[in-house]
Design a protein around this motif. Sequence first.
Motif, PDB file in Angstrom:
ATOM      1  N   SER A   4       0.811  -1.216   0.000  1.00 35.47           N
ATOM      2  CA  SER A   4       0.000   0.000   0.000  1.00 35.47           C
ATOM      3  C   SER A   4       0.848   1.271   0.000  1.00 35.47           C
ATOM      4  CB  SER A   4      -0.915   0.022   1.224  1.00 35.47           C
ATOM      5  OG  SER A   4      -1.861  -1.000   1.143  1.00 35.47           O
TER       6      SER A   4
ATOM      7  N   LEU B  76       1.836   2.395  -3.504  1.00 38.26           N
ATOM      8  CA  LEU B  76       0.618   2.731  -4.244  1.00 38.26           C
ATOM      9  C   LEU B  76       0.037   4.067  -3.785  1.00 38.26           C
ATOM     10  CD1 LEU B  76      -1.125  -0.753  -4.457  1.00 38.26           C
ATOM     11  CD2 LEU B  76      -0.239   0.583  -6.369  1.00 38.26           C
ATOM     12  N   VAL B  77       0.054   4.313  -2.489  1.00 44.24           N
ATOM     13  CA  VAL B  77      -0.444   5.589  -1.967  1.00 44.24           C
ATOM     14  C   VAL B  77       0.454   6.737  -2.433  1.00 44.24           C
ATOM     15  CG1 VAL B  77      -0.785   6.925   0.153  1.00 44.24           C
ATOM     16  CG2 VAL B  77      -1.668   4.602  -0.008  1.00 44.24           C
TER      17      VAL B  77
ATOM     18  N   LEU C  17      -0.339   7.343  -6.015  1.00 42.45           N
ATOM     19  CA  LEU C  17      -1.660   7.958  -6.083  1.00 42.45           C
ATOM     20  C   LEU C  17      -1.579   9.448  -5.753  1.00 42.45           C
ATOM     21  CD1 LEU C  17      -4.967   6.564  -5.143  1.00 42.45           C
ATOM     22  CD2 LEU C  17      -4.303   8.496  -3.770  1.00 42.45           C
TER      23      LEU C  17
ATOM     24  N   ALA D 128       0.315  11.320  -8.515  1.00 41.30           N
ATOM     25  CA  ALA D 128      -0.505  11.408  -9.733  1.00 41.30           C
ATOM     26  C   ALA D 128      -1.575  12.471  -9.593  1.00 41.30           C
ATOM     27  CB  ALA D 128      -1.137  10.045 -10.022  1.00 41.30           C
ATOM     28  N   PHE D 129      -2.248  12.524  -8.462  1.00 34.63           N
ATOM     29  CA  PHE D 129      -3.287  13.539  -8.290  1.00 34.63           C
ATOM     30  C   PHE D 129      -2.682  14.935  -8.150  1.00 34.63           C
ATOM     31  CE2 PHE D 129      -6.207   9.972  -7.166  1.00 34.63           C
ATOM     32  CZ  PHE D 129      -7.126  10.203  -8.178  1.00 34.63           C
TER      33      PHE D 129
ATOM     34  N   TYR E 290      -4.402  11.523 -13.669  1.00 37.96           N
ATOM     35  CA  TYR E 290      -5.648  11.136 -13.020  1.00 37.96           C
ATOM     36  C   TYR E 290      -5.964   9.652 -13.255  1.00 37.96           C
ATOM     37  CZ  TYR E 290      -6.942  15.838 -11.565  1.00 37.96           C
ATOM     38  OH  TYR E 290      -6.972  17.050 -10.939  1.00 37.96           O
TER      39      TYR E 290
ATOM     40  N   GLY F  26      -3.636   7.647 -10.990  1.00 36.18           N
ATOM     41  CA  GLY F  26      -4.121   7.758  -9.615  1.00 36.18           C
ATOM     42  C   GLY F  26      -5.364   6.933  -9.382  1.00 36.18           C
ATOM     43  N   SER F  27      -6.262   6.945 -10.340  1.00 34.54           N
ATOM     44  CA  SER F  27      -7.495   6.153 -10.216  1.00 34.54           C
ATOM     45  C   SER F  27      -7.196   4.663 -10.203  1.00 34.54           C
ATOM     46  CB  SER F  27      -8.447   6.473 -11.370  1.00 34.54           C
ATOM     47  OG  SER F  27      -8.815   7.829 -11.329  1.00 34.54           O
TER      48      SER F  27
ATOM     49  N   CYS G  31      -4.385   3.249  -9.176  1.00 32.49           N
ATOM     50  CA  CYS G  31      -3.789   2.960  -7.867  1.00 32.49           C
ATOM     51  C   CYS G  31      -4.870   2.868  -6.789  1.00 32.49           C
ATOM     52  CB  CYS G  31      -2.763   4.032  -7.488  1.00 32.49           C
ATOM     53  SG  CYS G  31      -1.245   3.924  -8.422  1.00 32.49           S
ATOM     54  N   PHE G  32      -5.823   3.793  -6.844  1.00 35.61           N
ATOM     55  CA  PHE G  32      -6.907   3.776  -5.869  1.00 35.61           C
ATOM     56  C   PHE G  32      -7.721   2.486  -5.973  1.00 35.61           C
ATOM     57  CE2 PHE G  32     -11.313   4.591  -4.681  1.00 35.61           C
ATOM     58  CZ  PHE G  32     -11.135   4.952  -3.357  1.00 35.61           C
TER      59      PHE G  32
ATOM     60  N   LEU H  53      -5.749  -0.448  -4.538  1.00 35.35           N
ATOM     61  CA  LEU H  53      -5.766  -0.386  -3.076  1.00 35.35           C
ATOM     62  C   LEU H  53      -7.121  -0.826  -2.519  1.00 35.35           C
ATOM     63  CD1 LEU H  53      -3.918   2.969  -2.397  1.00 35.35           C
ATOM     64  CD2 LEU H  53      -3.249   0.737  -1.533  1.00 35.35           C
TER      65      LEU H  53
END
Length: 140
Positions: free
Chosen positions: A88, A91-92, A95, A98-99, A116, A119-120, A122-123, A126
Amino acid sequence: MSTKAIETKCPGCGAMVRLGAGQKQAFCNYCGSPVTVEDTREFVTRNIDETDLKRAETEQLIRLKELEMQERRERKAEGRKKAMGIASVPLVVVLLIAFAIGAAEPSGSPLSDSAYTAGSVCFLILAWGWLFILMGNDKK
């Protein structure tokens, strides 16, 4: 004045059982098996149902195996949680970066759209990973 005593072996554990003069029955001090003596010959009374004894042993073995399997499943689940916690972190970070890039770039630019999207993704990874772990979806 001495009294005559009879000693005989316990049929349950093999310990010596002493019976006083005139005494026909005694119980073993170690295992509790009853011993009956008549005319200085041994007679053993056993009221153990071998089937029930085997059934109890089998049930105990089954319970031990079930506990062992439960412990193995719990260790596996802990390992998955630890692995997901470690996975995690990057990935966080991706994320958030990216955002941040998506917010810094003008709306509609290719870099903004790609950030975006990354980031999406990765979200979603997760969310899927943690839901899988929290729902306890482990196969036996």
